[in-house]
Design an enzyme around this catalytic site. Sequence first.
Site, PDB file in Angstrom:
ATOM      1  N   PHE A  11     -13.734  34.151  82.461  1.00 22.02           N
ATOM      2  CA  PHE A  11     -14.767  33.628  81.550  1.00 22.02           C
ATOM      3  C   PHE A  11     -16.156  34.207  81.857  1.00 22.02           C
ATOM      4  CE2 PHE A  11     -17.645  29.671  81.328  1.00 22.02           C
ATOM      5  CZ  PHE A  11     -18.151  30.002  80.093  1.00 22.02           C
ATOM      6  N   THR A  83     -10.166  28.894  90.033  1.00 20.66           N
ATOM      7  CA  THR A  83     -11.367  28.115  89.710  1.00 20.66           C
ATOM      8  C   THR A  83     -11.141  26.695  89.209  1.00 20.66           C
ATOM      9  OG1 THR A  83     -11.391  28.965  87.437  1.00 20.66           O
ATOM     10  CG2 THR A  83     -12.652  30.212  89.082  1.00 20.66           C
ATOM     11  N   THR A 123     -20.704  28.086  93.968  1.00 20.12           N
ATOM     12  CA  THR A 123     -20.730  27.026  92.954  1.00 20.12           C
ATOM     13  C   THR A 123     -21.434  25.786  93.493  1.00 20.12           C
ATOM     14  OG1 THR A 123     -19.295  25.398  91.862  1.00 20.12           O
ATOM     15  CG2 THR A 123     -18.346  26.508  93.744  1.00 20.12           C
ATOM     16  N   TYR A 147     -10.494  23.340  95.798  1.00 16.90           N
ATOM     17  CA  TYR A 147     -11.275  24.419  95.162  1.00 16.90           C
ATOM     18  C   TYR A 147     -12.661  24.493  95.793  1.00 16.90           C
ATOM     19  CZ  TYR A 147     -14.579  26.442  91.769  1.00 16.90           C
ATOM     20  OH  TYR A 147     -15.591  27.165  91.182  1.00 16.90           O
ATOM     21  N   ALA A 148     -13.360  23.367  95.806  1.00  9.64           N
ATOM     22  CA  ALA A 148     -14.725  23.353  96.324  1.00  9.64           C
ATOM     23  C   ALA A 148     -14.768  23.749  97.799  1.00  9.64           C
ATOM     24  CB  ALA A 148     -15.328  21.961  96.121  1.00  9.64           C
ATOM     25  N   LYS A 186     -10.423  24.082  80.890  1.00  7.52           N
ATOM     26  CA  LYS A 186     -11.679  23.486  81.366  1.00  7.52           C
ATOM     27  C   LYS A 186     -12.194  22.534  80.286  1.00  7.52           C
ATOM     28  CE  LYS A 186     -11.661  25.929  85.116  1.00  7.52           C
ATOM     29  NZ  LYS A 186     -12.397  27.128  85.406  1.00  7.52           N
ATOM     30  N   TYR A 204     -11.165  11.564  81.775  1.00  4.36           N
ATOM     31  CA  TYR A 204     -10.755  11.034  83.077  1.00  4.36           C
ATOM     32  C   TYR A 204     -11.537   9.768  83.431  1.00  4.36           C
ATOM     33  CZ  TYR A 204      -8.579  15.625  84.073  1.00  4.36           C
ATOM     34  OH  TYR A 204      -7.822  16.761  84.041  1.00  4.36           O
ATOM     35  N   GLY A 273     -10.351  12.177  93.979  1.00  8.24           N
ATOM     36  CA  GLY A 273     -11.542  12.797  94.605  1.00  8.24           C
ATOM     37  C   GLY A 273     -12.617  13.193  93.615  1.00  8.24           C
ATOM     38  N   HIS A 274     -12.499  12.747  92.376  1.00  7.27           N
ATOM     39  CA  HIS A 274     -13.408  13.135  91.283  1.00  7.27           C
ATOM     40  C   HIS A 274     -14.879  12.968  91.679  1.00  7.27           C
ATOM     41  CE1 HIS A 274     -13.968  12.858  86.617  1.00  7.27           C
ATOM     42  NE2 HIS A 274     -14.607  13.873  87.156  1.00  7.27           N
TER      43      HIS A 274
HETATM   44  P1  NAD Z   1     -12.021  32.129  85.539  1.00  7.32           P
HETATM   45  O1  NAD Z   1     -10.937  31.295  86.127  1.00  7.32           O
HETATM   46  O2  NAD Z   1     -12.231  32.105  84.062  1.00  7.32           O
HETATM   47  O3  NAD Z   1     -11.796  33.659  85.946  1.00  7.32           O
HETATM   48  C1  NAD Z   1     -11.424  34.057  87.236  1.00  7.32           C
HETATM   49  C2  NAD Z   1     -11.005  35.515  87.179  1.00  7.32           C
HETATM   50  O4  NAD Z   1     -10.681  35.943  88.503  1.00  7.32           O
HETATM   51  C3  NAD Z   1      -9.767  35.770  86.317  1.00  7.32           C
HETATM   52  O5  NAD Z   1      -9.984  36.869  85.464  1.00  7.32           O
HETATM   53  C4  NAD Z   1      -8.667  36.047  87.331  1.00  7.32           C
HETATM   54  O6  NAD Z   1      -7.662  36.917  86.839  1.00  7.32           O
HETATM   55  C5  NAD Z   1      -9.472  36.693  88.461  1.00  7.32           C
HETATM   56  N1  NAD Z   1      -8.801  36.581  89.762  1.00  7.32           N
HETATM   57  C6  NAD Z   1      -8.245  35.469  90.321  1.00  7.32           C
HETATM   58  N2  NAD Z   1      -7.703  35.772  91.527  1.00  7.32           N
HETATM   59  C7  NAD Z   1      -7.951  37.092  91.736  1.00  7.32           C
HETATM   60  C8  NAD Z   1      -7.667  37.975  92.805  1.00  7.32           C
HETATM   61  N3  NAD Z   1      -7.003  37.564  93.900  1.00  7.32           N
HETATM   62  N4  NAD Z   1      -8.063  39.259  92.706  1.00  7.32           N
HETATM   63  C9  NAD Z   1      -8.711  39.687  91.593  1.00  7.32           C
HETATM   64  N5  NAD Z   1      -8.997  38.907  90.546  1.00  7.32           N
HETATM   65  C10 NAD Z   1      -8.634  37.614  90.630  1.00  7.32           C
HETATM   66  O7  NAD Z   1     -13.333  31.713  86.313  1.00  7.32           O
HETATM   67  P2  NAD Z   1     -14.856  31.598  85.829  1.00  7.32           P
HETATM   68  O8  NAD Z   1     -15.073  30.260  85.264  1.00  7.32           O
HETATM   69  O9  NAD Z   1     -15.218  32.810  85.059  1.00  7.32           O
HETATM   70  O10 NAD Z   1     -15.596  31.627  87.244  1.00  7.32           O
HETATM   71  C11 NAD Z   1     -16.016  32.853  87.824  1.00  7.32           C
HETATM   72  C12 NAD Z   1     -16.702  32.594  89.134  1.00  7.32           C
HETATM   73  O11 NAD Z   1     -17.828  31.721  88.934  1.00  7.32           O
HETATM   74  C13 NAD Z   1     -15.814  31.905  90.159  1.00  7.32           C
HETATM   75  O12 NAD Z   1     -16.080  32.462  91.417  1.00  7.32           O
HETATM   76  C14 NAD Z   1     -16.250  30.441  90.108  1.00  7.32           C
HETATM   77  O13 NAD Z   1     -16.030  29.803  91.334  1.00  7.32           O
HETATM   78  C15 NAD Z   1     -17.729  30.603  89.807  1.00  7.32           C
HETATM   79  N6  NAD Z   1     -18.342  29.475  89.099  1.00  7.32           N
HETATM   80  C16 NAD Z   1     -17.813  29.039  87.923  1.00  7.32           C
HETATM   81  C17 NAD Z   1     -18.429  27.995  87.238  1.00  7.32           C
HETATM   82  C18 NAD Z   1     -17.901  27.516  85.908  1.00  7.32           C
HETATM   83  O14 NAD Z   1     -18.404  26.522  85.381  1.00  7.32           O
HETATM   84  N7  NAD Z   1     -16.919  28.174  85.301  1.00  7.32           N
HETATM   85  C19 NAD Z   1     -19.574  27.400  87.781  1.00  7.32           C
HETATM   86  C20 NAD Z   1     -20.096  27.878  88.995  1.00  7.32           C
HETATM   87  C21 NAD Z   1     -19.462  28.919  89.638  1.00  7.32           C
HETATM   88  P1  TYD Z   2     -13.894  20.796  84.649  1.00  6.01           P
HETATM   89  O1  TYD Z   2     -14.148  21.529  83.356  1.00  6.01           O
HETATM   90  O2  TYD Z   2     -12.525  20.812  85.227  1.00  6.01           O
HETATM   91  O3  TYD Z   2     -14.968  21.295  85.698  1.00  6.01           O
HETATM   92  P2  TYD Z   2     -15.326  20.714  87.158  1.00  6.01           P
HETATM   93  O4  TYD Z   2     -14.327  19.733  87.586  1.00  6.01           O
HETATM   94  O5  TYD Z   2     -15.290  21.967  87.972  1.00  6.01           O
HETATM   95  O6  TYD Z   2     -16.696  20.144  87.030  1.00  6.01           O
HETATM   96  O7  TYD Z   2     -14.280  19.276  84.447  1.00  6.01           O
HETATM   97  C1  TYD Z   2     -15.581  18.875  84.026  1.00  6.01           C
HETATM   98  C2  TYD Z   2     -15.616  17.363  83.942  1.00  6.01           C
HETATM   99  O8  TYD Z   2     -14.709  16.947  82.934  1.00  6.01           O
HETATM  100  C3  TYD Z   2     -15.149  16.664  85.207  1.00  6.01           C
HETATM  101  O9  TYD Z   2     -15.927  15.484  85.398  1.00  6.01           O
HETATM  102  C4  TYD Z   2     -13.706  16.288  84.908  1.00  6.01           C
HETATM  103  C5  TYD Z   2     -13.734  16.053  83.427  1.00  6.01           C
HETATM  104  N1  TYD Z   2     -12.458  16.327  82.704  1.00  6.01           N
HETATM  105  C6  TYD Z   2     -11.906  15.331  81.875  1.00  6.01           C
HETATM  106  O10 TYD Z   2     -12.437  14.226  81.745  1.00  6.01           O
HETATM  107  N2  TYD Z   2     -10.742  15.633  81.217  1.00  6.01           N
HETATM  108  C7  TYD Z   2     -10.116  16.842  81.339  1.00  6.01           C
HETATM  109  O11 TYD Z   2      -9.042  17.037  80.735  1.00  6.01           O
HETATM  110  C8  TYD Z   2     -10.720  17.853  82.181  1.00  6.01           C
HETATM  111  C9  TYD Z   2     -10.074  19.188  82.358  1.00  6.01           C
HETATM  112  C10 TYD Z   2     -11.907  17.543  82.833  1.00  6.01           C
END
Ligand code: NAD
Ligand code: TYD
Length: 340
Positions: A11, A83, A123, A147-148, A186, A204, A273-274
Site C-alpha cells: 500500500f 503489517t 510505526t 506486529y508492534a 485493513k 471490534y 490486546g486491542h
Molecule cells: P502492506 O502490507 O500493504 O505492504 C507490505 C509489502 O511488503 C507487501 O508488498 C509485501 O509483499 C512486502 N513484503 C512483506 N514481506 C516481505 C519480505 N520478506 N521481503 C520483501 N518484501 C516483503 O503494508 P503497508 O501498509 O504499505 O506498510 C508499509 C510499511 O509502513 C510497513 O513497514 C508498516 O509497518 C509501516 N506503517 C504502516 C502504516 C499503515 O497504516 N499502513 C502505518 C505506519 C507504518
Molecule cells: P487496522 O486497520 O487493523 O489497523 P491497526 O490495528 O494497525 O491500527 O485497525 C484499525 C482500527 O480498526 C483498530 O482499532 C481495530 C479496528 N478494526 C475493527 O473494528 N474491525 C475490523 O474488522 C478491523 C480490521 C479493524
Amino acid sequence: MKILITGGAGFIGSNYIKYMLKRYLDYKIVNLDKLTYAGNLDNLRGVEGNKNYTFVKGDIADTMLVGDIIKDVDVVINFAAETHVDRSISDPADFIKTDVYGTYVLLEAARIHEIERFIQISTDEVYGDAGDEPSKEDDPLMPRSPYAASKAGADRLAFSFWATYKTPVVITRCTNNYGYNQYPEKMIPLFVTNALEDKPLPVYGDGKNTRDWIFVEDHCHAIDIILHSDGIQGEVFNIGSGTEKSILEIADMILDMLGKSNEMIEFVEDRPGHVKRHAVNTEKLRSVLDWHPSIAFQTGMERTIEWYKENKGWWQKIKSGEYLEYYKRMYGKRRRIESR
Ligand code: NAD
Ligand code: TYD
C-alpha cells in the site's frame, strides 16, 4: 540518486514509488518485494515501463540478494513488513522473520556498503497505548501485539546501527494511513468495500478505540522531506495528522458517504490486546523539518471512497480465493455482541 525501496508493491510503498517517480525525473528506483498476499503489482500499473524503475521479486531476509542490490544504491527506504495486527495475533512467525530479521539483513548490507541514508519505516504502534497524551519520540516503547513488538525490534535495531557503526539511519513512526490501493483487510478499505457489497461492517468491541488517521500522500511527502534533510541521522520522527477518530465514527462516516444505513454495523468480539488509543505528537517534524499535512480527513475520505467505487476490479480480484478463507477464519468464529 538511486533508491532501494523495499515492500514497494504494498500500500504505502507503491504510493511512495508513484509519488517519487512523478516528482524526481532523474531518480532511479529499485523495488524489492517478495509479493506476499499483500504485495500486488496491480498497484504499480503505469510504472512498469518507466526507465527509472526496476522491480526485483525477492525477500529482504535473503542476504545474497540484498547485498547484490545494495552495493549499487545510495539510499534504502525499508517499507517491507508483515503489517496486519490481527494476522500477527494468529500467526506471529513471519512478523519476526521479515520485520526483525529482514531489517537486520538490510542494515548489515547498508553498513558494509556504506550507503548514504537508511530510512526505517517504523510505526506509532511501537508506543503501545498513548494514554492521556499523544506519544512523543522519547516515550518508552510498550508494544502490545506481535506486529508492534516486531516493528519495535526493527526500530531499535536500526537505531543501534547508528549508535554503534554510524550507519546513517533515520526512523519514522507514522500513524494509521488510508488512501488508494490499501489491502482490504485493513479497517477503512474493509469497511468501504463491505459497504459497497452490502455486507456487515465488523466493529471490534464497543467501537470506541481511536486512531490518528493520515492520508497516504501526506505520509509520502513527509518521507520525501526526511530523505532530503541533512543532520538528522539517528533521529526518530513521528508522523501524523492529528485527526483522531473512533472506529464507530469512521464506520458511520463511510456509511453516510455511501448513503447506506448504519444498521450495517455489526459489533463483534474485540481484538485481544486491542490498543485503546494511538496518537502521536508531531511537533518535532513540524518545527525541525517544517512538514505539515495538507489533506483534511473529509477530503481524503471522499477521495478514498471514490477510488474504491471506481476501482472495483482491483479489490474484487483480491476479495476472492485466499481472502475469503482468511475472512472466514478471522470473522467466522467471532462472537456477535450487543449493538449501541
Ligand atoms: P502492506 O502490507 O500493504 O505492504 C507490505 C509489502 O511488503 C507487501 O508488498 C509485501 O509483499 C512486502 N513484503 C512483506 N514481506 C516481505 C519480505 N520478506 N521481503 C520483501 N518484501 C516483503 O503494508 P503497508 O501498509 O504499505 O506498510 C508499509 C510499511 O509502513 C510497513 O513497514 C508498516 O509497518 C509501516 N506503517 C504502516 C502504516 C499503515 O497504516 N499502513 C502505518 C505506519 C507504518
Ligand atoms: P487496522 O486497520 O487493523 O489497523 P491497526 O490495528 O494497525 O491500527 O485497525 C484499525 C482500527 O480498526 C483498530 O482499532 C481495530 C479496528 N478494526 C475493527 O473494528 N474491525 C475490523 O474488522 C478491523 C480490521 C479493524
